[in-house]
Design a protein around this motif. Structure first.
Motif, mmCIF file in Angstrom:
data_model
loop_
_atom_site.group_PDB
_atom_site.id
_atom_site.type_symbol
_atom_site.label_atom_id
_atom_site.label_comp_id
_atom_site.label_asym_id
_atom_site.label_seq_id
_atom_site.Cartn_x
_atom_site.Cartn_y
_atom_site.Cartn_z
ATOM 1 N N ASP A 1 44.097 79.834 32.540
ATOM 2 C CA ASP A 1 43.468 79.408 33.390
ATOM 3 C C ASP A 1 42.409 80.385 34.013
ATOM 4 O OD1 ASP A 1 45.749 77.929 33.688
ATOM 5 O OD2 ASP A 1 46.799 78.538 35.037
ATOM 6 N N VAL A 2 42.833 82.259 33.800
ATOM 7 C CA VAL A 2 41.587 82.834 33.907
ATOM 8 C C VAL A 2 40.323 82.746 33.568
ATOM 9 C CG1 VAL A 2 40.872 84.993 34.287
ATOM 10 C CG2 VAL A 2 42.539 84.516 34.931
ATOM 11 N N TYR A 3 41.025 82.096 32.168
ATOM 12 C CA TYR A 3 40.205 81.953 31.278
ATOM 13 C C TYR A 3 38.554 80.772 31.287
ATOM 14 C CZ TYR A 3 37.049 82.162 26.810
ATOM 15 O OH TYR A 3 35.717 82.569 25.409
ATOM 16 N N ALA A 4 39.902 80.307 31.568
ATOM 17 C CA ALA A 4 39.022 79.043 32.203
ATOM 18 C C ALA A 4 38.213 78.895 33.324
ATOM 19 C CB ALA A 4 39.869 77.928 32.495
ATOM 20 N N GLU A 5 38.316 79.074 34.034
ATOM 21 C CA GLU A 5 37.460 79.949 35.701
ATOM 22 C C GLU A 5 36.748 80.412 34.995
ATOM 23 O OE1 GLU A 5 39.940 81.525 38.319
ATOM 24 O OE2 GLU A 5 41.325 79.555 38.695
ATOM 25 N N ALA A 6 36.663 81.220 34.267
ATOM 26 C CA ALA A 6 35.265 81.807 34.370
ATOM 27 C C ALA A 6 34.078 81.645 32.955
ATOM 28 C CB ALA A 6 35.793 83.522 33.209
ATOM 29 N N VAL A 7 34.702 80.515 32.329
ATOM 30 C CA VAL A 7 33.532 79.836 30.960
ATOM 31 C C VAL A 7 33.114 79.332 32.211
ATOM 32 C CG1 VAL A 7 33.585 78.320 29.830
ATOM 33 C CG2 VAL A 7 35.031 79.907 29.516
ATOM 34 N N GLU A 8 33.960 78.377 33.310
ATOM 35 C CA GLU A 8 33.688 77.294 34.192
ATOM 36 C C GLU A 8 32.249 78.414 35.168
ATOM 37 O OE1 GLU A 8 34.652 73.648 37.426
ATOM 38 O OE2 GLU A 8 36.234 75.631 36.548
ATOM 39 N N GLU A 9 32.683 79.940 35.617
ATOM 40 C CA GLU A 9 31.127 79.965 36.335
ATOM 41 C C GLU A 9 29.901 80.713 35.376
ATOM 42 O OE1 GLU A 9 31.268 84.147 38.926
ATOM 43 O OE2 GLU A 9 33.291 83.468 37.870
ATOM 44 N N ASN B 1 25.214 92.566 37.134
ATOM 45 C CA ASN B 1 25.640 91.557 36.543
ATOM 46 C C ASN B 1 27.246 90.861 37.387
ATOM 47 O OD1 ASN B 1 23.774 90.432 34.504
ATOM 48 N ND2 ASN B 1 23.754 92.420 33.800
ATOM 49 N N SER B 2 27.635 91.602 38.130
ATOM 50 C CA SER B 2 29.230 91.602 38.337
ATOM 51 C C SER B 2 30.252 91.107 37.216
ATOM 52 C CB SER B 2 28.845 90.707 40.179
ATOM 53 O OG SER B 2 28.212 92.296 40.213
ATOM 54 N N PHE B 3 30.564 91.329 35.996
ATOM 55 C CA PHE B 3 30.955 90.920 34.649
ATOM 56 C C PHE B 3 32.703 90.675 35.518
ATOM 57 C CE2 PHE B 3 28.010 93.335 32.180
ATOM 58 C CZ PHE B 3 26.984 92.563 32.260
ATOM 59 N N PRO B 4 32.817 89.822 35.164
ATOM 60 C CA PRO B 4 34.566 89.899 35.350
ATOM 61 C C PRO B 4 35.013 90.594 34.981
ATOM 62 C CG PRO B 4 33.924 88.264 33.942
ATOM 63 C CD PRO B 4 32.564 88.904 34.068
ATOM 64 N N MET C 1 25.265 72.851 37.318
ATOM 65 C CA MET C 1 25.776 73.951 36.633
ATOM 66 C C MET C 1 27.439 73.369 36.093
ATOM 67 S SD MET C 1 24.231 75.309 33.720
ATOM 68 C CE MET C 1 22.689 75.879 34.215
ATOM 69 N N LYS C 2 28.418 73.545 36.408
ATOM 70 C CA LYS C 2 29.510 73.657 36.611
ATOM 71 C C LYS C 2 30.410 71.759 35.805
ATOM 72 C CE LYS C 2 31.589 76.805 40.383
ATOM 73 N NZ LYS C 2 32.388 77.012 40.848
ATOM 74 N N ARG C 3 29.560 71.050 36.568
ATOM 75 C CA ARG C 3 29.634 69.756 35.675
ATOM 76 C C ARG C 3 28.815 69.609 34.399
ATOM 77 N NH1 ARG C 3 29.181 66.228 41.360
ATOM 78 N NH2 ARG C 3 31.127 67.145 42.590
ATOM 79 N N ILE C 4 27.729 70.296 34.585
ATOM 80 C CA ILE C 4 27.126 69.885 32.241
ATOM 81 C C ILE C 4 27.917 70.550 31.497
ATOM 82 C CG2 ILE C 4 24.929 71.196 31.308
ATOM 83 C CD1 ILE C 4 23.469 71.071 34.534
ATOM 84 N N ILE D 1 26.225 81.343 25.968
ATOM 85 C CA ILE D 1 26.612 79.999 25.238
ATOM 86 C C ILE D 1 27.979 80.408 25.241
ATOM 87 C CG2 ILE D 1 23.987 79.289 24.857
ATOM 88 C CD1 ILE D 1 24.798 80.360 22.207
ATOM 89 N N ALA D 2 28.673 81.117 25.332
ATOM 90 C CA ALA D 2 29.706 81.777 24.928
ATOM 91 C C ALA D 2 30.256 82.934 26.031
ATOM 92 C CB ALA D 2 30.048 81.274 23.463
ATOM 93 N N MET D 3 31.691 82.652 25.372
ATOM 94 C CA MET D 3 32.080 83.931 25.791
ATOM 95 C C MET D 3 33.839 84.522 25.144
ATOM 96 S SD MET D 3 32.975 83.753 30.078
ATOM 97 C CE MET D 3 33.429 85.018 30.192
ATOM 98 N N GLY D 4 34.089 85.773 26.150
ATOM 99 C CA GLY D 4 35.355 86.202 25.017
ATOM 100 C C GLY D 4 34.622 87.069 23.537
ATOM 101 N N ASN D 5 36.008 87.792 23.467
ATOM 102 C CA ASN D 5 35.986 88.974 22.451
ATOM 103 C C ASN D 5 35.988 88.323 21.005
ATOM 104 O OD1 ASN D 5 35.580 91.530 20.527
ATOM 105 N ND2 ASN D 5 36.326 92.540 22.480
ATOM 106 N N PRO D 6 35.142 87.906 20.436
ATOM 107 C CA PRO D 6 35.436 87.317 18.906
ATOM 108 C C PRO D 6 35.411 88.758 17.697
ATOM 109 C CG PRO D 6 33.119 88.430 19.002
ATOM 110 C CD PRO D 6 33.393 88.714 20.255
ATOM 111 N N VAL D 7 36.473 89.952 17.782
ATOM 112 C CA VAL D 7 36.585 90.631 17.376
ATOM 113 C C VAL D 7 37.813 90.449 17.613
ATOM 114 C CG1 VAL D 7 34.675 92.255 16.784
ATOM 115 C CG2 VAL D 7 36.213 92.854 18.242
ATOM 116 N N THR D 8 38.959 90.228 19.132
ATOM 117 C CA THR D 8 39.858 90.601 18.725
ATOM 118 C C THR D 8 40.830 88.949 19.164
ATOM 119 O OG1 THR D 8 39.482 90.953 21.078
ATOM 120 C CG2 THR D 8 40.299 92.334 20.194
#
Length: 288
Positions: A27-35, A138-141, A1-4, A158-165
């Motif tokens: 860097d933390v965000y990139a790792e979380a997105v990849e996971e 789910n063991s969230f970040p 999945m990480k390569r897709i 399909i996307a992550m992160g807080n859209p209001v901040t």
């Protein structure tokens, strides 16, 4: 999945602040997105809202799910007025797609959560989850900014992160929900202003004046000023701004909890894009 999904990591990094002090966060965000991109979010068979209603797992084309643990001021972190504002933008860009918003609160503060929903006329689903079973599934970040997800119909991220901040994350969500129909909408014309107060003593009140200018050919009419929590306030010099005129927003901040802070203020205009102001800094104890 990480390569897709490598291109999604590039998109995610593009919407993060580029300053060197934020490099570790990137860097933390990139790792979380990849996971997490492509991972399925698991829902209990039924969930109870703060109003006592039992709801089933979502079946919408898109679901935004935002998780809040029991640490700190729940209302300050949720920023419900900004969620209402963002969901209005979702409604204007979603087309025929159905979108559901689910906020999950692990805090055992049912009375406070009911009050927040009523006070802010919040129309999404506020799920009361004091036993924190949703997180256990789910063991969230650990990072709060990474505990909000945009899901497809199959509950896959399909996307992550807080859209209001984060304005960039907000645009990313709108683009995916609207099948890129958000491009060229007023949202792309929104302006974001930033100010870093640096070190602020606990309990100290600090202010900053943003000097603004109406560069449009229309008269701007201010409908409202919304802040992310009670520790932040904003006042504007005038609510009617003719073309070519200058005006000011005074941002005030005062809090006592040590540590880094991030607060937002938004000016809502009549039939014009909003303007967002981002305030940051570090609260230190007076004896430091």
């Amino acid at each position: 999945m990480k390569r897709i999904f490598p291109y999604l990591i590039i998109i995610a990094l593009a919407v993060l602040p580029a300053s060197s002090c934020k490099k570790s966060a990137r860097d933390v965000y990139a790792e979380a997105v990849e996971e997490w991109i492509g991972k399925e979010i698991l829902f209990p068979d039924s969930m109870m809202t703060v109003t006592g209603e039992m709801i089933a797992p979502p079946t919408a084309d898109f679901t935004i799910v935002s998780y809040y643990d029991s640490i700190g001021c729940t209302g300050c972190r949720m920023k419900l007025p900004f969620w209402n504002e963002f969901m209005n933008k979702v409604d204007s860009t979603k087309g025929d797609n159905s979108v559901e918003l689910i906020m999950v609160a692990a805090a055992d503060k049912l009375k406070e959560l009911k009050h927040l929903v009523k006070l802010n006329s919040f129309s999404g689903n506020m799920v009361y989850n004091p036993d924190d079973c949703f997180n256990r599934l789910n063991s969230f970040p650990d990072v709060a900014e990474l505990q909000t997800f945009l899901l497809d119909h199959d509950h896959r991220v399909i996307a992550m992160g807080n859209p209001v901040t984060n304005d960039g994350i907000g645009k990313l969500y709108l683009s995916k929900i609207g099948d890129n129909s958000a491009d060229g909408q007023d949202i792309s014309q929104e302006k974001v202003y930033e100010f870093d107060f640096g070190k602020v003593s606990s309990g100290e009140k600090v202010s900053h004046v943003f000097k603004l200018h109406n560069e449009s050919l229309d008269t701007l009419r201010v409908l409202d000023i919304i802040t992310s929590c009670e520790c932040t306030s904003g006042s504007i010099s005038t609510r009617i701004i003719p073309p070519g005129s200058g005006y000011e927003l005074t941002a005030d901040f005062q809090d006592t909890v040590p540590g880094e802070f991030f607060r937002t203020i938004s000016i809502l205009f009549e039939q014009k894009p909003d303007i967002q102001f981002e305030l940051s800094g570090v609260i230190i104890n007076k004896n430091n």
